[in-house]
Design a protein around this motif. Structure first.
Motif, PDB file in Angstrom:
ATOM      1  N   PHE A 170       0.844  -1.188   0.000  1.00 30.24           N
ATOM      2  CA  PHE A 170       0.000   0.000   0.000  1.00 30.24           C
ATOM      3  C   PHE A 170       0.883   1.242   0.000  1.00 30.24           C
ATOM      4  CE2 PHE A 170      -2.419  -3.451   1.793  1.00 30.24           C
ATOM      5  CZ  PHE A 170      -3.664  -3.314   1.197  1.00 30.24           C
ATOM      6  N   THR A 292      -6.767  -2.846   5.136  1.00 27.17           N
ATOM      7  CA  THR A 292      -6.562  -1.806   4.131  1.00 27.17           C
ATOM      8  C   THR A 292      -6.569  -0.447   4.806  1.00 27.17           C
ATOM      9  OG1 THR A 292      -8.952  -1.806   3.708  1.00 27.17           O
ATOM     10  CG2 THR A 292      -7.565  -3.085   2.202  1.00 27.17           C
ATOM     11  N   TRP A 299      -4.937   6.612  -1.056  1.00 28.48           N
ATOM     12  CA  TRP A 299      -4.065   5.449  -1.169  1.00 28.48           C
ATOM     13  C   TRP A 299      -4.370   4.626  -2.416  1.00 28.48           C
ATOM     14  CZ3 TRP A 299      -6.075   0.402  -1.173  1.00 28.48           C
ATOM     15  CH2 TRP A 299      -7.424   0.281  -0.769  1.00 28.48           C
ATOM     16  N   ASP A 300      -3.414   3.769  -2.716  1.00 25.03           N
ATOM     17  CA  ASP A 300      -3.653   2.709  -3.691  1.00 25.03           C
ATOM     18  C   ASP A 300      -2.716   1.559  -3.332  1.00 25.03           C
ATOM     19  OD1 ASP A 300      -4.750   1.267  -5.790  1.00 25.03           O
ATOM     20  OD2 ASP A 300      -4.661   2.951  -7.177  1.00 25.03           O
ATOM     21  N   PHE A 375     -12.980   1.061  -1.557  1.00 25.10           N
ATOM     22  CA  PHE A 375     -12.266   0.290  -2.575  1.00 25.10           C
ATOM     23  C   PHE A 375     -12.496   0.803  -3.997  1.00 25.10           C
ATOM     24  CE2 PHE A 375     -12.254  -2.632   0.953  1.00 25.10           C
ATOM     25  CZ  PHE A 375     -11.082  -3.347   0.809  1.00 25.10           C
ATOM     26  N   LYS A 378      -9.678   1.311  -6.783  1.00 22.34           N
ATOM     27  CA  LYS A 378      -8.388   0.809  -6.312  1.00 22.34           C
ATOM     28  C   LYS A 378      -7.940  -0.403  -7.138  1.00 22.34           C
ATOM     29  CE  LYS A 378      -8.694   3.809  -2.978  1.00 22.34           C
ATOM     30  NZ  LYS A 378      -8.027   5.120  -3.111  1.00 22.34           N
ATOM     31  N   ASN A 379      -6.653  -0.635  -7.128  1.00 22.99           N
ATOM     32  CA  ASN A 379      -6.042  -1.732  -7.893  1.00 22.99           C
ATOM     33  C   ASN A 379      -6.155  -3.046  -7.111  1.00 22.99           C
ATOM     34  OD1 ASN A 379      -4.452  -3.129  -9.770  1.00 22.99           O
ATOM     35  ND2 ASN A 379      -2.530  -2.500  -8.790  1.00 22.99           N
TER      36      ASN A 379
END
Length: 441
Positions: A170, A292, A299-300, A375, A378-379
């Motif tokens: 992260f 997470t 963030w990602d 989420f 997100k990746n």
């Protein structure tokens, strides 16, 4: 990235650490308008006795509210005529207490950290006849989660995986933007991430920033190189090997970047996670236990970096399992429920809620966390490695040595001992504890 007689107590020490590091994976606001998973055929009644099931959790982290959110509500909706009871792992309701009081337990939910619970109490049930009779395809599961249980049962399958911990690198996009450093990418190596960390470890405006933090215990326990803490032939600890020394070096090098001073307090797992999630002074953080970052962080995530000697191999899975006990008077009904909980229908629901599926189904995997606002965009695919290292043994002896690995890590980063001394002394301490355990058996 963390009882049961002698071995349970030992395993619980590791599990408590792992659970403490896990929070945050399922918090967030629901996304409306999400498609419902396709319903499967309802389970058919197969018991002539009362349709009543009692489920028990081996870990101390799941209370009744959490149980209902994760399992109970879905089970009651699918099996409306079943009376479902839940018994938590608490004072007076440990497994030994329940067995001593002749309490009926039908299904046990345990994380891999308690892998030996059923075996120690000799209450496991071979699921093979049920699987064969119902024609369940075991190839639908992530392979290592099944292989681990077969190894644990000497070829017999006593448990089925129900969810696993996702893992990822992260990163705080705001810090990368602040310092003009390019974001991490999928399929990076640890060497490449180390170079990024050096650029992000700096003191600016009186604030000390850190390039990278982790949970060393999680990283070692789910290591991508498939290393074991105990030699299967000798029964001795392996921390004094060159492989473990190099592995430790790959972790502590991040803590030896000039600028940051580490001590027993800020090097603790919870403190490092707070640097990333709360204080937001850490740019990157590997989470191996399914958590997470907070919803309000920019963030990602990318895939956990690879080691040069194991390209393309992700961290070990850290699954939770469902087992049927030989105390159950409703084993067929218990299997109906277990079968539902590992079905595509339930796995889709559970995965959308932020608990990673144990199925090798790309359509379910890509829905990870999509029921939660945090989420969105997100990746998430990065948290599901295409190839995982084989799961470790999780014996009481392995747990003992794992704890000594964590001790050695602290001794090194706080500059109490050099790496070679720390690993040698940790190995000696581990072997001493292994001998003490043998004497108690």
């Amino acid at each position: 990235m963390n009882g049961k007689g002698i071995s349970v107590t030992l395993a619980m020490a590791l599990m408590a650490t792992l659970v403490a590091a896990c929070g945050g994976g399922t918090n967030g606001k629901e996304v409306t308008g999400a498609p419902e998973p396709k319903a499967e055929e309802p389970a058919k009644p197969v018991n002539t006795g009362p349709r009543e099931i009692t489920m028990y959790t081996g870990g101390a982290s799941l209370d009744e509210k959490g149980f209902n959110e994760q399992y109970g509500d879905a089970i009651r909706k699918k099996f409306p005529d079943v009376k479902l009871n839940f018994v938590p792992n608490a004072a007076g309701t440990k497994m030994a207490d329940l067995i001593a009081s002749n309490t009926t337990i039908d299904i046990v939910f345990d994380s891999i950290g308690y892998a030996n619970t059923m075996k120690d109490f000799k209450i496991q049930v071979d699921l093979t006849p049920f699987i064969s009779a119902r024609k369940m395809d075991l190839n639908k599961f992530e392979p290592s989660a099944i292989e681990f249980q077969r190894k644990l049962g000497n070829g017999v399958l006593y448990s089925l995986p129900v969810w696993t911990a996702s893992a990822g690198l992260f990163y705080n996009k705001d810090l990368f933007d602040k310092f003009g450093v390019p974001y991490p990418k999928d399929n990076m190596t640890w060497t490449e991430v180390f170079e990024l960390a050096k650029r992000l470890t700096r003191n600016e405006g009186g604030v000390q920033y850190v390039g990278y933090v982790t949970s060393p215990g999680h990283q070692a326990n789910t290591n991508q190189l498939g290393m074991k803490f105990v030699d299967a032939k000798t029964g001795k600890a392996t921390l004094d090997s060159d492989d473990w020394a190099q592995y430790m070096k790959s972790i502590v090098q991040f803590y030896q970047i000039s600028g940051m001073e580490w001590n027993a307090t800020n090097s603790a797992i919870a403190a490092q996670r707070a640097m990333f999630e709360k204080d937001r002074v850490a740019a990157m953080y590997t989470n191996y236990s399914g958590g997470t970052p907070p919803e309000d962080m920019n963030w990602d995530v990318v895939s956990v970096p690879y080691y040069d000697k194991a390209p393309g191999v992700g961290p070990q899975s850290y699954p939770a399992y469902l087992s049927i006990t030989n105390l159950s008077k409703n084993k067929e009904l218990a299997y109906d429920i277990v079968s539902y909980l590992v079905s595509e229908e339930y796995q889709t629901l559970n995965t959308r809620a932020g608990r990673a599926t144990v199925l090798n189904n790309p359509e379910i995997i890509k829905q990870y966390g999509q029921g939660l606002a945090k989420f969105k965009g997100k990746n998430v695919a990065a948290m599901f490695p295409a190839k995982r290292a084989a799961i470790g043994d999780y014996t009481p002896e392995e747990t003992l040595v794992s704890a000594q690995f964590s001790t050695a890590y602290t001794d090194i980063v706080v500059k109490k001992k050099d790496l070679n001394t720390a690993m040698r002394e940790a190995n000696e301490a581990a072997n001493k504890k292994i001998e003490e355990l043998k004497q108690k058996k």
